[in-house]
Design an enzyme around this catalytic site. Structure first.
Site, mmCIF file in Angstrom:
data_model
loop_
_atom_site.group_PDB
_atom_site.id
_atom_site.type_symbol
_atom_site.label_atom_id
_atom_site.label_comp_id
_atom_site.label_asym_id
_atom_site.label_seq_id
_atom_site.Cartn_x
_atom_site.Cartn_y
_atom_site.Cartn_z
ATOM 1 N N ARG A 222 0.852 -1.204 0.000
ATOM 2 C CA ARG A 222 0.000 0.000 0.000
ATOM 3 C C ARG A 222 0.884 1.249 0.000
ATOM 4 O O ARG A 222 2.114 1.164 -0.034
ATOM 5 C CB ARG A 222 -0.885 -0.001 1.243
ATOM 6 C CG ARG A 222 -0.089 0.129 2.535
ATOM 7 C CD ARG A 222 -0.969 0.203 3.756
ATOM 8 N NE ARG A 222 -0.292 0.882 4.857
ATOM 9 C CZ ARG A 222 -0.768 0.974 6.089
ATOM 10 N NH1 ARG A 222 -1.922 0.416 6.386
ATOM 11 N NH2 ARG A 222 -0.113 1.639 7.016
ATOM 12 N N ASP A 243 6.202 -7.456 0.919
ATOM 13 C CA ASP A 243 5.574 -6.860 2.112
ATOM 14 C C ASP A 243 5.361 -7.985 3.116
ATOM 15 O O ASP A 243 5.536 -9.166 2.785
ATOM 16 C CB ASP A 243 4.243 -6.173 1.759
ATOM 17 C CG ASP A 243 3.953 -5.000 2.696
ATOM 18 O OD1 ASP A 243 3.855 -5.234 3.924
ATOM 19 O OD2 ASP A 243 3.813 -3.859 2.223
ATOM 20 N N ASN A 293 11.664 0.615 0.743
ATOM 21 C CA ASN A 293 10.591 1.547 1.113
ATOM 22 C C ASN A 293 9.867 1.153 2.397
ATOM 23 O O ASN A 293 9.298 2.013 3.066
ATOM 24 C CB ASN A 293 9.599 1.634 -0.060
ATOM 25 C CG ASN A 293 8.280 2.237 0.366
ATOM 26 O OD1 ASN A 293 8.146 3.445 0.481
ATOM 27 N ND2 ASN A 293 7.286 1.379 0.635
ATOM 28 N N ASN A 304 8.571 8.620 27.299
ATOM 29 C CA ASN A 304 7.554 7.550 27.353
ATOM 30 C C ASN A 304 7.886 6.370 26.444
ATOM 31 O O ASN A 304 7.087 5.450 26.300
ATOM 32 C CB ASN A 304 6.180 8.099 26.935
ATOM 33 C CG ASN A 304 5.783 9.296 27.768
ATOM 34 O OD1 ASN A 304 6.153 9.386 28.932
ATOM 35 N ND2 ASN A 304 5.041 10.227 27.169
ATOM 36 N N ASN A 352 12.106 15.302 14.652
ATOM 37 C CA ASN A 352 10.683 15.580 14.860
ATOM 38 C C ASN A 352 10.303 15.168 16.270
ATOM 39 O O ASN A 352 10.746 14.107 16.750
ATOM 40 C CB ASN A 352 9.850 14.811 13.822
ATOM 41 C CG ASN A 352 8.506 15.447 13.589
ATOM 42 O OD1 ASN A 352 8.254 16.590 13.997
ATOM 43 N ND2 ASN A 352 7.623 14.718 12.931
ATOM 44 N N TYR A 358 12.327 7.151 15.020
ATOM 45 C CA TYR A 358 12.130 7.284 13.569
ATOM 46 C C TYR A 358 13.189 8.220 12.964
ATOM 47 O O TYR A 358 13.788 7.921 11.925
ATOM 48 C CB TYR A 358 10.720 7.825 13.331
ATOM 49 C CG TYR A 358 10.283 7.899 11.893
ATOM 50 C CD1 TYR A 358 9.902 6.757 11.190
ATOM 51 C CD2 TYR A 358 10.220 9.129 11.227
ATOM 52 C CE1 TYR A 358 9.472 6.832 9.871
ATOM 53 C CE2 TYR A 358 9.787 9.216 9.915
ATOM 54 C CZ TYR A 358 9.417 8.065 9.242
ATOM 55 O OH TYR A 358 8.990 8.156 7.932
ATOM 56 N N THR A 393 -0.874 9.574 2.831
ATOM 57 C CA THR A 393 -0.993 8.109 2.879
ATOM 58 C C THR A 393 -1.691 7.717 4.182
ATOM 59 O O THR A 393 -1.979 8.569 5.018
ATOM 60 C CB THR A 393 0.388 7.406 2.905
ATOM 61 O OG1 THR A 393 1.052 7.756 4.131
ATOM 62 C CG2 THR A 393 1.260 7.769 1.741
HETATM 63 P P1 NAD Z 1 2.493 2.821 4.878
HETATM 64 O O1 NAD Z 1 2.387 2.481 6.329
HETATM 65 O O2 NAD Z 1 1.259 3.216 4.151
HETATM 66 O O3 NAD Z 1 3.177 1.611 4.093
HETATM 67 C C1 NAD Z 1 4.336 0.958 4.575
HETATM 68 C C2 NAD Z 1 4.333 -0.478 4.103
HETATM 69 O O4 NAD Z 1 5.499 -1.111 4.636
HETATM 70 C C3 NAD Z 1 3.118 -1.270 4.599
HETATM 71 O O5 NAD Z 1 2.496 -1.948 3.530
HETATM 72 C C4 NAD Z 1 3.722 -2.236 5.611
HETATM 73 O O6 NAD Z 1 3.030 -3.475 5.713
HETATM 74 C C5 NAD Z 1 5.130 -2.408 5.064
HETATM 75 N N1 NAD Z 1 6.033 -2.924 6.095
HETATM 76 C C6 NAD Z 1 6.138 -2.505 7.381
HETATM 77 N N2 NAD Z 1 7.000 -3.270 8.044
HETATM 78 C C7 NAD Z 1 7.454 -4.209 7.177
HETATM 79 C C8 NAD Z 1 8.342 -5.301 7.286
HETATM 80 N N3 NAD Z 1 8.952 -5.579 8.440
HETATM 81 N N4 NAD Z 1 8.583 -6.052 6.197
HETATM 82 C C9 NAD Z 1 7.965 -5.786 5.025
HETATM 83 N N5 NAD Z 1 7.098 -4.763 4.868
HETATM 84 C C10 NAD Z 1 6.847 -3.988 5.925
HETATM 85 O O7 NAD Z 1 3.606 3.954 4.816
HETATM 86 P P2 NAD Z 1 3.966 5.013 3.653
HETATM 87 O O8 NAD Z 1 3.460 6.317 4.085
HETATM 88 O O9 NAD Z 1 3.609 4.486 2.314
HETATM 89 O O10 NAD Z 1 5.555 5.058 3.827
HETATM 90 C C11 NAD Z 1 6.457 4.393 2.978
HETATM 91 C C12 NAD Z 1 7.868 4.852 3.321
HETATM 92 O O11 NAD Z 1 7.958 6.268 3.195
HETATM 93 C C13 NAD Z 1 8.280 4.532 4.756
HETATM 94 O O12 NAD Z 1 9.652 4.175 4.781
HETATM 95 C C14 NAD Z 1 8.077 5.842 5.470
HETATM 96 O O13 NAD Z 1 8.862 5.955 6.627
HETATM 97 C C15 NAD Z 1 8.473 6.822 4.399
HETATM 98 N N6 NAD Z 1 7.923 8.178 4.578
HETATM 99 C C16 NAD Z 1 6.586 8.425 4.475
HETATM 100 C C17 NAD Z 1 6.140 9.730 4.628
HETATM 101 C C18 NAD Z 1 4.692 10.095 4.475
HETATM 102 O O14 NAD Z 1 4.366 11.279 4.595
HETATM 103 N N7 NAD Z 1 3.785 9.166 4.224
HETATM 104 C C19 NAD Z 1 7.037 10.750 4.904
HETATM 105 C C20 NAD Z 1 8.384 10.464 5.013
HETATM 106 C C21 NAD Z 1 8.820 9.165 4.828
#
Ligand code: NAD
Length: 452
Positions: A222, A243, A293, A304, A352, A358, A393
């Site tokens: 996703r 995934d 990703n 905490n 942050n 993170y 997302t």
């Molecule tokens: P999301 O939570 O929608 O998707 C992350 C996906 O990673 C999920 O499908 C989850 O099942 C999978 N995942 C988690 N742990 C896993 C594991 N151990 N093995 C395999 N898959 C695993 O998140 P997103 O918003 O699509 O984020 C994707 C990437 O972008 C992440 O690395 C996140 O930190 C980074 N990111 C997102 C944002 C944002 O604004 N959404 C901002 C900065 C960075």
């Protein structure tokens, strides 16, 4: 207006809201022009200026039918709404010559189309020997980032530094210029990209630059990962989507959508890398692209925080991307000419509140890019990272409302980005034509004030 555009944006784009916003002088987030295969890369003609070593290669790139290049002066064309404004500043060798920037940009600032692209090309300052030239080239960064803040209606500005001893042919530079000067970089703003000396080959077809390539995208069930898979497949790659097994149904849906292969795996499993290596070698003979990703947040103030939250975030976001690449390289599964793309975050750049775990993991990812660039470079493999800002997302939908609206609005482009914005940047790094681009971290954040 998409349903997830944010409350404020929905309000100011509604009929009564736009009236109130106009009366009250409230900012109205611009509608960003995004890639459509049937549309030209830019919303108007490109003006090229400057007297450096790269102006002729740039002229050659911009002379393809994709662009309408207009001459080095605006005589008679003042009324044009420019889609691209490109300046080769590599000829600037001392601070007084920075006046060339003022002379070139000042007359055109009112002739810029919505979602236009400003592009400044310089010489990588840290590789310049002459102190005056180093200072002058370093100055381009402050100029470009300020220009990005002044640009209006979705226009963006980027700076591309080219190594001083890079061949003046356009091979290494073209993929970067094409990415910046397109709707694919809609949410990339005020970024500095470094292009090295490596050789690069242009693809036979710029619309299918990944033809014949095999890619793995982790966390692709996703969100951003699913869109990365779609964009890499659009560009011609066979995509293996990975995934956690629990996300199996969504993962199969992504795999079907991209005509790829589902590979259920927890990236933190000790044998994840070796299993992946076996799979790609057996089915495809090897792998060309890996996009790390998969990522999680487990936010808590440090006071905490518990060990479980701390360790799971470091394990998924930082240890797994390093180990996967180590295992693939050890198994000789990552082919020469390949690309590693990691996903960092602006939280890894500025930190942050509530995200010590993170922030540490995502800053560590930048460390991976720094330290692996020369190591992988010896094997002809690049490594770069994208650092998304606020992207719409399920991960960001979980953020409390006020913080979420703040995250959207506190950027020059005054909105959150879409998953496709991150995916297009990943696809740019993934191209074999980007082989001269390694060791970069590009923020996809609309010039967010957070993390600045
Ligand atoms: P999301 O939570 O929608 O998707 C992350 C996906 O990673 C999920 O499908 C989850 O099942 C999978 N995942 C988690 N742990 C896993 C594991 N151990 N093995 C395999 N898959 C695993 O998140 P997103 O918003 O699509 O984020 C994707 C990437 O972008 C992440 O690395 C996140 O930190 C980074 N990111 C997102 C944002 C944002 O604004 N959404 C901002 C900065 C960075």
């Amino acid at each position: 207006m998409s349903a997830n555009a944010g409350l404020y944006s929905q309000f100011v784009h509604s009929l009564p809201g736009s009236f109130i916003a106009k009366q009250a002088g409230l900012p109205v987030p611009p509608t960003l022009r995004r890639y459509k295969p049937s549309e030209p890369p830019l919303p108007g003609p490109v003006l090229l200026g400057g007297k450096g070593r790269l102006v002729e290669p740039l002229r050659e790139i911009l002379s393809t039918p994709d662009y309408e290049l207009i001459a080095n002066n605006t005589t008679g064309r003042g009324a044009d709404k420019l889609g691209g404004i490109v300046f080769d500043a590599t000829g600037i060798t001392e601070p007084a010559e920075l006046e060339q920037l003022f002379e070139f940009f000042n007359p055109v600032m009112r002739s810029v189309a919505p979602s236009a692209r400003f592009l400044v090309i310089g010489t990588t300052p840290e590789l310049v020997k002459d102190p005056c030239e180093h200072v002058a080239q370093r100055a381009l960064e402050g100029f470009t980032r300020s220009l990005a803040k002044e640009a209006q209606r979705g226009a963006t500005a980027q700076l591309v530094y080219v190594a001083p001893d890079a061949p003046t042919g356009l091979a290494g530079l073209e993929s970067t210029v094409r990415f910046v000067l397109s709707a694919k970089s809609a949410f990339v703003d005020a970024q500095v990209i470094r292009v090295g000396t490596g050789d690069a080959t242009a693809p036979a077809n710029w619309d299918k630059p990944l033809e014949g390539k095999v890619a793995v995208v982790t966390g692709a069930a996703r969100g951003i990962g699913a869109t990365i898979a779609e964009v890499l497949a659009r560009d011609g790659a066979h995509v293996i989507v990975a995934d956690i097994p629990a996300a199996g149904e969504a993962l199969s849906a992504t795999a079907n959508k991209v005509n790829g292969t589902a590979f259920p795996i927890d990236v933190t499993a000790p044998d994840a890398g070796t299993k992946l290596a076996e799979h790609v070698k057996e089915r495809h003979g090897g792998l060309d692209i890996i996009v790390n990703n998969a990522g999680i947040t487990r936010d808590k103030l440090l006071a905490n925080m518990d060990a479980g939250r701390w360790n799971s975030v470091i394990a998924v976001n930082l240890i797994a991307p390093q180990k996967l690449v180590d295992d693939l390289v050890a198994a000789d599964a990552l082919r020469s000419g390949g690309a590693v793309i990691d996903v960092s975050s602006i939280a890894g750049i500025a930190g942050n509140r509530g995200q010590t775990n993170y922030g540490a993991s995502k800053a560590g990812v930048i460390g991976l890019v720094d330290t692996y660039a020369p190591i992988l470079g010896e094997k002809g493999i690049t490594i770069n990272a994208v650092a998304p800002g606020f992207i719409e997302t399920q991960m960001t939908a979980a953020i409390p409302l006020a913080t979420r609206e703040g995250g959207r609005l506190l950027s020059t482009l005054q909105q959150g980005g879409q998953t496709v914005d991150v995916a297009e940047t990943v696809a740019y790094f993934a191209k074999p034509a980007s082989s001269a681009v390694t060791g970069n971290v590009v923020r996809v954040c609309g010039q967010a004030m957070l993390g600045a």
